[in-house]
Design an enzyme around this catalytic site. Structure first.
Site, PDB file in Angstrom:
ATOM      1  N   LYS A 267       0.843  -1.204   0.000  1.00 15.86           N
ATOM      2  CA  LYS A 267       0.000   0.000   0.000  1.00 15.86           C
ATOM      3  C   LYS A 267       0.872   1.246   0.000  1.00 15.86           C
ATOM      4  O   LYS A 267       1.678   1.457   0.908  1.00 15.86           O
ATOM      5  CB  LYS A 267      -0.924   0.004   1.219  1.00 15.86           C
ATOM      6  N   ASP A 272      -2.675  10.164   3.719  1.00 15.53           N
ATOM      7  CA  ASP A 272      -4.084   9.769   3.858  1.00 15.53           C
ATOM      8  C   ASP A 272      -4.830  10.780   4.728  1.00 15.53           C
ATOM      9  O   ASP A 272      -4.770  10.725   5.949  1.00 15.53           O
ATOM     10  CB  ASP A 272      -4.156   8.366   4.485  1.00 15.53           C
ATOM     11  N   LYS A 279     -10.397  12.732   8.052  1.00 18.79           N
ATOM     12  CA  LYS A 279      -9.944  12.310   9.374  1.00 18.79           C
ATOM     13  C   LYS A 279      -9.942  13.506  10.326  1.00 18.79           C
ATOM     14  O   LYS A 279      -9.762  14.635   9.883  1.00 18.79           O
ATOM     15  CB  LYS A 279      -8.502  11.765   9.288  1.00 18.79           C
ATOM     16  N   ASP A 349     -12.332   7.009   3.561  1.00 14.42           N
ATOM     17  CA  ASP A 349     -11.126   6.781   4.369  1.00 14.42           C
ATOM     18  C   ASP A 349     -10.712   5.302   4.358  1.00 14.42           C
ATOM     19  O   ASP A 349      -9.640   4.957   4.832  1.00 14.42           O
ATOM     20  CB  ASP A 349     -11.373   7.269   5.811  1.00 14.42           C
ATOM     21  N   ARG A 353      -7.771  -0.508   0.832  1.00 13.91           N
ATOM     22  CA  ARG A 353      -8.325  -1.689   0.165  1.00 13.91           C
ATOM     23  C   ARG A 353      -8.730  -1.367  -1.270  1.00 13.91           C
ATOM     24  O   ARG A 353      -8.703  -2.219  -2.136  1.00 13.91           O
ATOM     25  CB  ARG A 353      -9.504  -2.227   0.989  1.00 13.91           C
TER      26      ARG A 353
HETATM   27  N1  BES Z   1      -4.410   4.364   6.924  1.00 10.22           N
HETATM   28  C1  BES Z   1      -5.594   4.108   7.665  1.00 10.22           C
HETATM   29  C2  BES Z   1      -5.386   3.070   8.765  1.00 10.22           C
HETATM   30  C3  BES Z   1      -4.689   3.542  10.007  1.00 10.22           C
HETATM   31  C4  BES Z   1      -5.367   4.305  10.934  1.00 10.22           C
HETATM   32  C5  BES Z   1      -3.402   3.159  10.271  1.00 10.22           C
HETATM   33  C6  BES Z   1      -4.736   4.688  12.089  1.00 10.22           C
HETATM   34  C7  BES Z   1      -2.776   3.543  11.438  1.00 10.22           C
HETATM   35  C8  BES Z   1      -3.436   4.310  12.348  1.00 10.22           C
HETATM   36  C9  BES Z   1      -6.698   3.581   6.755  1.00 10.22           C
HETATM   37  O1  BES Z   1      -6.688   4.081   5.461  1.00 10.22           O
HETATM   38  C10 BES Z   1      -7.997   3.970   7.358  1.00 10.22           C
HETATM   39  O2  BES Z   1      -8.262   5.147   7.428  1.00 10.22           O
HETATM   40  N2  BES Z   1      -8.784   2.998   7.784  1.00 10.22           N
HETATM   41  C11 BES Z   1     -10.043   3.264   8.408  1.00 10.22           C
HETATM   42  C12 BES Z   1     -11.026   2.261   7.884  1.00 10.22           C
HETATM   43  C13 BES Z   1     -12.445   2.559   8.299  1.00 10.22           C
HETATM   44  C14 BES Z   1     -12.939   3.816   7.624  1.00 10.22           C
HETATM   45  C15 BES Z   1     -13.317   1.391   7.934  1.00 10.22           C
HETATM   46  C16 BES Z   1      -9.845   3.117   9.913  1.00 10.22           C
HETATM   47  O3  BES Z   1      -9.132   2.215  10.344  1.00 10.22           O
HETATM   48  O4  BES Z   1     -10.383   3.951  10.633  1.00 10.22           O
HETATM   49 ZN    ZN Z   2      -4.878   4.721   4.727  1.00 10.37          ZN
HETATM   50 MN    MN Z   3      -7.769   5.909   5.294  1.00 15.70          MN
END
Ligand code: BES
Ligand code: ZN
Ligand code: MN
Length: 497
Positions: A267, A272, A279, A349, A353
């Site tokens: 990835k 992000d 976020k 967010d 995936r």
């Molecule tokens: N890059 C983030 C995952 C992440 C979050 C890694 C915090 C490390 C610390 C990913 O893209 C993300 O935002 N995932 C979301 C998914 C949700 C919206 C289903 C998450 O984990 O909040």
């Molecule tokens: Zn991410």
């Molecule tokens: Mn994200």
């Protein structure tokens, strides 16, 4: 730093520091006992005085020890001999390196490498020590106008083996450890660079450098190429950003011609923001590390290239920013992936995936023997496993165990997580084939479930490294994980066939 490995009597060379170990309680290891004999019992006296019990994590620096040619002797506590395993060995080497780097010693001879530790062999012990030494002097200062911390003193390190018969193996270990250390450093650098420097274009440039240096084949797909291939899911993430997305494909063919490659899919979200599902502001800077999967693929390829490992590997990196913007994907938008499956994007967010699925479909054309994707995919994985192990999900038990075992050997561990059919229900969509999120329960599992819908045609492992790829707080920075696990996995693949 310069490295060498050879068999020498401890303390017999003119080094700045000879490092020997002491077990708990007060038992000299074999190299320490040998040094003690040349020193006419000097070390025995120190140990008897109570200054070195041998407890793990302790060390004592001695100066001008009689009968030695070295300036200093460092005694390192090893803990009880019975429980001196691989982990204890690593900790002892780490403590030794910290103690040496705190002095002015420019060179040192490490004799901990000559002590049996768990089931380890000399290859592993020398490799670990070399990689740890590189980590001990790692600094990220390229963005500072002048260096801040004083440069580490250690310039030359000799990793001793315990007998002349081990020379070949120790040399192989040294080669592996240096390559691994350099791979880890690259992954750390890429992670630590800010999002305004480490863009998708920058990652492609890094891949180009590796391709040149290690004779790899590089292909970079641009937006137009991705459109042609029907990568609507990957492209939906890039829509909100002014930075051009790239699909970076780096092929290393060190193995037999025609042997099916291992595909590493990383990835590469270079920043992000969450996109329209923005976020919260706190700690958002850490989302520059959201390309750590990509960084670990490039780091591993560097290590493998430097080792000239006889395996075939293809690294595939979908790289993009995830930004809000007037053209950005909106919650509720439906896109078509390269596989033909349609996705309702309920949360922008959950972008990792969305880019990985098209990269995984693209991987099919290499008929890979195994596919491992590496992603900072979910906050839920951090909640489940913390910062100790990464989450491992797989559609093939043998491959899962092979990767888990590599993690154990490398001391860069993963933990097997569930992927049962029942979780798939959470991805139901009323409007598309499925949604890109599955709600709060088991968030790391439903993310893996989403990916599993694109990995039916090969053996696949997914590593969620959201909790292990970087550290927050005072020590904020990339860890370089899981380069050790991935490199060990590929080393293991050589012996396989
Ligand atoms: N890059 C983030 C995952 C992440 C979050 C890694 C915090 C490390 C610390 C990913 O893209 C993300 O935002 N995932 C979301 C998914 C949700 C919206 C289903 C998450 O984990 O909040
Ligand atoms: Zn991410
Ligand atoms: Mn994200």
């Amino acid at each position: 730093m310069e490295f060498s490995t050879k068999y020498i009597a401890p303390g017999s060379s003119k080094s700045g520091c000879a490092v020997v170990g002491v077990f708990e309680s007060r038992k000299l290891s074999a190299p320490a006992a040998a040094l003690d004999r040349s020193a006419k019992g000097f070390l025995s006296k120190v140990v008897k005085s109570g200054d070195m019990e041998g407890r793990a994590g302790t060390s004592v620096m001695l100066h001008q020890v009689p009968g030695t040619a070295c300036e200093r002797v460092l005694l390192v506590g090893l803990g009880p001999e019975k429980s001196f395993n691989e982990k204890a060995y690593r900790n002892a080497v780490g403590a030794a390196l910290r103690a040496i780097n705190a002095t002015g010693a420019a060179d040192a001879e490490l004799h901990l490498t000559a002590i049996a530790a768990g089931k380890s062999d000399i290859v592993w012990r020398v490799a670990q020590a070399a990689a740890l030494a590189i980590e001990s002097v790692y600094r990220f200062e390229q963005m500072k106008s002048k260096p801040e911390a004083p440069a580490p003193s250690l310039k030359r390190l000799l990793l001793a083996h315990g007998s002349t018969g081990e020379r070949k193996a120790a040399e192989r270990g040294l080669e592996q450890g240096l390559a691994l250390g350099h791979g880890i450093s690259l992954a750390k650098d890429l992670g630590n660079l800010p999002g305004n420097v480490c863009t998708p274009t920058y990652l492609a440039g890094q891949a180009r450098d590796l391709a040149k240096r290690y004779r790899m084949k590089l292909t970079v797909l641009e937006t137009a190429d991705m459109k042609k291939l029907g990568m609507g899911s990957l492209l939906s993430v890039a829509r909100g950003s002014a930075e051009a997305p790239k699909l970076i494909v780096l092929e290393y063919n060190g193995g037999p011609k025609g042997a099916k490659p291992v595909a590493l899919v990383g990835k590469g979200v270079t920043f992000d923001t969450g996109g329209i599902s923005l976020k919260p502001g706190g700690e958002m800077d850490e989302m520059k590390f959201d390309m750590s999967g990509a960084g670990s693929v490039l780091g591993t390829l560097k290590a493998v290239g430097e080792m000239r490992l006889p395996v075939n590997v293809v690294g595939i990196i979908p790289a993009t920013e995830n930004m809000p913007g007037s053209r950005a994907t909106k919650p509720g938008d439906i896109v078509k992936s390269m596989s033909g499956q349609t996705v309702e994007i309920l949360n922008t967010d959950a972008e990792g995936r969305l880019i990985l699925c098209d990269a995984l479909t693209y991987a099919e054309r290499y008929q890979p023997s195994a596919v491992i994707d590496i992603a900072t995919l979910t906050g839920a994985c951090v909640i489940a496993l913390g910062h100790v192990v990464c989450g491992l999900f797989s559609n093939d038990d043998d491959l899962a165990h092979e990767v888990l075992a590599a993690g154990e050997t490398a001391l860069d561990r993963a933990w097997h997580m569930p992927l049962h059919e029942e979780y798939q229900e959470q991805l139901k969509s009323n409007f598309a084939d499925f949604a890109n999120i599955g709600g709060r329960p088991a968030g790391a599992v439903t993310a893996a479930c989403y990916l599993s819908r694109f990995t039916k045609n090969f053996k696949w492992v997914h590593l969620d490294v959201a909790g292990t790829a970087w550290k927050s707080g005072k020590e904020k920075g990339s860890t370089g994980r899981p380069v050790p696990l991935l490199t060990q996995f590929l080393i293991g693949r050589v012996k396989h066939k």
